[in-house]
Design a protein around this motif. Structure first.
Motif, mmCIF file in Angstrom:
data_model
loop_
_atom_site.group_PDB
_atom_site.id
_atom_site.type_symbol
_atom_site.label_atom_id
_atom_site.label_comp_id
_atom_site.label_asym_id
_atom_site.label_seq_id
_atom_site.Cartn_x
_atom_site.Cartn_y
_atom_site.Cartn_z
ATOM 1 N N ARG A 120 1.051 -1.277 -0.244
ATOM 2 C CA ARG A 120 0.228 0.172 -0.195
ATOM 3 C C ARG A 120 0.987 1.151 0.109
ATOM 4 N NH1 ARG A 120 -2.406 -3.086 3.932
ATOM 5 N NH2 ARG A 120 -1.609 -1.869 5.580
ATOM 6 N N HIS A 121 2.127 1.078 0.342
ATOM 7 C CA HIS A 121 2.995 2.278 0.461
ATOM 8 C C HIS A 121 4.346 2.397 -0.045
ATOM 9 C CE1 HIS A 121 0.156 3.954 3.994
ATOM 10 N NE2 HIS A 121 0.158 2.719 4.155
ATOM 11 N N LEU A 122 4.551 1.392 -0.891
ATOM 12 C CA LEU A 122 5.982 1.589 -1.546
ATOM 13 C C LEU A 122 5.688 2.217 -2.755
ATOM 14 C CD1 LEU A 122 8.306 -0.169 -0.894
ATOM 15 C CD2 LEU A 122 7.994 -1.683 -2.849
ATOM 16 N N SER A 123 6.949 2.935 -3.193
ATOM 17 C CA SER A 123 7.097 3.892 -4.074
ATOM 18 C C SER A 123 6.877 2.989 -5.584
ATOM 19 C CB SER A 123 8.222 4.661 -4.195
ATOM 20 O OG SER A 123 9.434 3.981 -3.982
ATOM 21 N N ALA A 124 6.904 3.822 -6.725
ATOM 22 C CA ALA A 124 6.694 3.305 -7.687
ATOM 23 C C ALA A 124 7.632 2.174 -8.250
ATOM 24 C CB ALA A 124 6.627 4.290 -9.040
ATOM 25 N N ASN A 125 8.857 2.134 -8.032
ATOM 26 C CA ASN A 125 9.796 1.286 -8.196
ATOM 27 C C ASN A 125 10.544 0.874 -6.922
ATOM 28 O OD1 ASN A 125 10.256 1.247 -11.356
ATOM 29 N ND2 ASN A 125 10.344 3.592 -11.009
ATOM 30 N N GLY A 126 9.763 0.864 -6.039
ATOM 31 C CA GLY A 126 10.310 0.499 -4.535
ATOM 32 C C GLY A 126 10.855 -0.820 -4.566
ATOM 33 N N ARG A 127 11.850 -1.064 -3.575
ATOM 34 C CA ARG A 127 12.353 -2.519 -3.536
ATOM 35 C C ARG A 127 12.041 -2.908 -2.079
ATOM 36 N NH1 ARG A 127 16.335 -3.049 -7.770
ATOM 37 N NH2 ARG A 127 16.054 -1.264 -9.175
ATOM 38 N N ILE A 128 12.084 -4.246 -2.002
ATOM 39 C CA ILE A 128 12.265 -5.215 -0.706
ATOM 40 C C ILE A 128 13.016 -6.257 -0.806
ATOM 41 C CG2 ILE A 128 10.566 -6.414 0.805
ATOM 42 C CD1 ILE A 128 8.228 -4.843 -0.606
ATOM 43 N N VAL A 129 13.820 -6.657 0.377
ATOM 44 C CA VAL A 129 14.626 -7.702 0.446
ATOM 45 C C VAL A 129 14.134 -8.259 1.743
ATOM 46 C CG1 VAL A 129 16.855 -8.423 1.186
ATOM 47 C CG2 VAL A 129 16.694 -6.486 -0.487
ATOM 48 N N VAL A 130 13.558 -9.508 1.509
ATOM 49 C CA VAL A 130 12.919 -10.536 2.506
ATOM 50 C C VAL A 130 14.174 -11.608 2.787
ATOM 51 C CG1 VAL A 130 11.123 -12.049 3.326
ATOM 52 C CG2 VAL A 130 10.752 -9.999 1.753
ATOM 53 N N ASP A 131 14.696 -11.612 4.105
ATOM 54 C CA ASP A 131 15.601 -12.596 4.435
ATOM 55 C C ASP A 131 15.141 -13.920 4.703
ATOM 56 O OD1 ASP A 131 18.026 -13.287 5.161
ATOM 57 O OD2 ASP A 131 18.063 -12.845 7.172
ATOM 58 N N ASP A 132 15.695 -14.849 4.811
ATOM 59 C CA ASP A 132 15.651 -16.207 5.038
ATOM 60 C C ASP A 132 14.186 -16.976 4.251
ATOM 61 O OD1 ASP A 132 17.401 -16.123 7.483
ATOM 62 O OD2 ASP A 132 15.710 -15.199 8.765
ATOM 63 N N TYR A 133 14.301 -16.565 3.111
ATOM 64 C CA TYR A 133 13.543 -17.153 2.132
ATOM 65 C C TYR A 133 13.899 -18.615 1.827
ATOM 66 C CZ TYR A 133 10.565 -17.586 -2.391
ATOM 67 O OH TYR A 133 9.958 -18.031 -3.589
ATOM 68 N N ASP A 134 12.975 -19.491 2.113
ATOM 69 C CA ASP A 134 13.361 -20.980 2.024
ATOM 70 C C ASP A 134 14.376 -21.361 2.976
ATOM 71 O OD1 ASP A 134 12.750 -23.605 0.990
ATOM 72 O OD2 ASP A 134 14.130 -23.288 -0.560
ATOM 73 N N PHE A 135 14.590 -20.789 4.217
ATOM 74 C CA PHE A 135 15.415 -21.075 5.319
ATOM 75 C C PHE A 135 14.870 -20.863 6.608
ATOM 76 C CE2 PHE A 135 18.760 -19.803 8.179
ATOM 77 C CZ PHE A 135 19.645 -20.828 8.083
ATOM 78 N N PHE A 136 15.215 -21.701 7.628
ATOM 79 C CA PHE A 136 14.738 -21.724 8.969
ATOM 80 C C PHE A 136 13.432 -22.065 9.163
ATOM 81 C CE2 PHE A 136 13.427 -18.924 12.624
ATOM 82 C CZ PHE A 136 13.754 -19.936 13.585
ATOM 83 N N SER A 137 12.179 -21.278 8.872
ATOM 84 C CA SER A 137 10.975 -21.579 9.008
ATOM 85 C C SER A 137 10.484 -21.379 7.576
ATOM 86 C CB SER A 137 10.342 -20.315 9.551
ATOM 87 O OG SER A 137 8.715 -20.609 9.284
ATOM 88 N N THR A 138 9.484 -22.225 7.080
ATOM 89 C CA THR A 138 8.942 -22.262 5.775
ATOM 90 C C THR A 138 7.811 -20.965 5.721
ATOM 91 O OG1 THR A 138 6.990 -23.620 6.664
ATOM 92 C CG2 THR A 138 8.963 -24.622 5.557
ATOM 93 N N GLY A 139 7.785 -20.266 6.793
ATOM 94 C CA GLY A 139 6.888 -19.255 6.785
ATOM 95 C C GLY A 139 7.289 -17.982 5.998
ATOM 96 N N ALA A 140 8.481 -17.928 5.756
ATOM 97 C CA ALA A 140 9.009 -16.866 5.223
ATOM 98 C C ALA A 140 8.840 -16.886 3.579
ATOM 99 C CB ALA A 140 10.638 -16.546 5.326
ATOM 100 N N LYS A 141 9.126 -18.109 3.057
ATOM 101 C CA LYS A 141 8.908 -18.353 1.581
ATOM 102 C C LYS A 141 7.471 -18.364 1.452
ATOM 103 C CE LYS A 141 10.156 -21.376 -1.975
ATOM 104 N NZ LYS A 141 8.824 -21.297 -2.666
ATOM 105 N N THR A 142 6.466 -19.028 2.298
ATOM 106 C CA THR A 142 4.915 -18.998 2.122
ATOM 107 C C THR A 142 4.488 -17.470 2.046
ATOM 108 O OG1 THR A 142 4.828 -21.065 3.244
ATOM 109 C CG2 THR A 142 2.874 -19.997 3.126
ATOM 110 N N ALA A 143 4.832 -16.847 2.942
ATOM 111 C CA ALA A 143 4.454 -15.248 2.934
ATOM 112 C C ALA A 143 4.650 -14.689 1.653
ATOM 113 C CB ALA A 143 5.051 -14.351 4.340
ATOM 114 N N VAL A 144 5.806 -14.772 1.182
ATOM 115 C CA VAL A 144 6.386 -14.101 0.011
ATOM 116 C C VAL A 144 5.702 -14.464 -1.407
ATOM 117 C CG1 VAL A 144 8.304 -13.617 -1.699
ATOM 118 C CG2 VAL A 144 8.415 -13.387 0.776
#
Length: 246
Positions: free
Chosen positions: A192-216
């Motif tokens: 809802r608030h990211l700029s037009a070309n905004g960037r996000i880095v999400v750590d632990d994608y497919d590591f530790f808990s499956t929750g991070a990858k599932t959320a992404v």
């Protein structure tokens, strides 16, 4: 942890600088230099130099866009200090979110994938990784960043990140919440608030808990093509990068 030998301690910062400069040359030629960066990279805890270099590259790629910078899951504040140092020459604020009481209870979408502490179950991780907010403030004070340049929001993110109290516009966010529910909440707010070309880095994608990858993965599906997902080179670690399509 075995203490580093004195000679290793002396060698480590130059090796960090060498690695970061190699990454800049080979992967991130557009990433500008920044005074104090190598010293802060050498003080990172839990974030590798390669991942941090990706984070900095994504940050600077979004720096020309409107909006502030967020870190979700700040731990001891080592990455917070690194980000704050990069923002010195800008007017952007740094918003820092953490419960400071450790990980929340996992949801049904958090299954233990990598037992990093050897606890035996995902449920036993609730309350782990607790850090003190004062440690974050100390690290920020050590680099001399003015207090008015950052906001520290202590508490569960579903309570501290709302329309009425969060940043109106965000150009870059680093999400390191580990579990599904806080990551999903942060991503929904960023959509809802990211700029037009905004960037996000999400750590632990497919590591530790499956929750991070599932959320992404759910976020990518729900946003119906508004974001592009990119993975780093395998040597850099387990995380992903999201860019809003213009």
């Amino acid at each position: 942890m075995t203490p580093l030998e004195p000679n290793t301690v002396l060698k480590y910062p130059p090796l960090v600088r060498e690695l970061h400069e190699a990454l800049r040359t080979l992967l991130f030629p557009q990433l500008p230099d920044c005074s104090g960066r190598a010293e802060l990279l050498a003080k990172l805890l839990g974030t590798g130099i390669s991942e941090a270099s990706y984070v900095l590259a994504e940050l600077h790629a979004a720096m020309g866009d409107d909006g502030d910078v967020c870190e979700f899951g700040v731990a001891q504040g080592a990455t917070s200090a690194l980000l704050a140092n990069e923002l010195r020459a800008t007017s952007k604020l740094l918003w820092l979110y953490d419960s400071f009481t450790g990980l929340p209870k996992p949801s049904s979408k958090d299954q233990l994938k990598d037992d990093i502490f050897g606890l035996g179950s995902i449920e036993r991780y609730a309350g782990e990784m607790r850090c003190d907010a004062e440690e974050v403030l100390t690290r920020l004070a050590q680099i001399g960043i003015a207090p008015e340049r950052y906001r520290v929001r202590a508490g569960m993110v579903n309570e501290t990140l709302r329309e009425e109290n969060g940043p109106a516009k965000v150009c870059f966010a680093y999400v390191d919440f580990d579990f599904y529910e806080p990551i999903a909440h942060a991503l929904a707010y960023l959509d809802r608030h990211l700029s037009a070309n905004g960037r996000i880095v999400v750590d632990d994608y497919d590591f530790f808990s499956t929750g991070a990858k599932t959320a992404v993965d759910e976020f990518i599906e729900q946003t119906q093509g508004r974001f592009q997902l990119t993975l780093p080179h395998a040597f850099a670690g387990k995380f992903c990068m999201l860019q809003r399509k213009a």
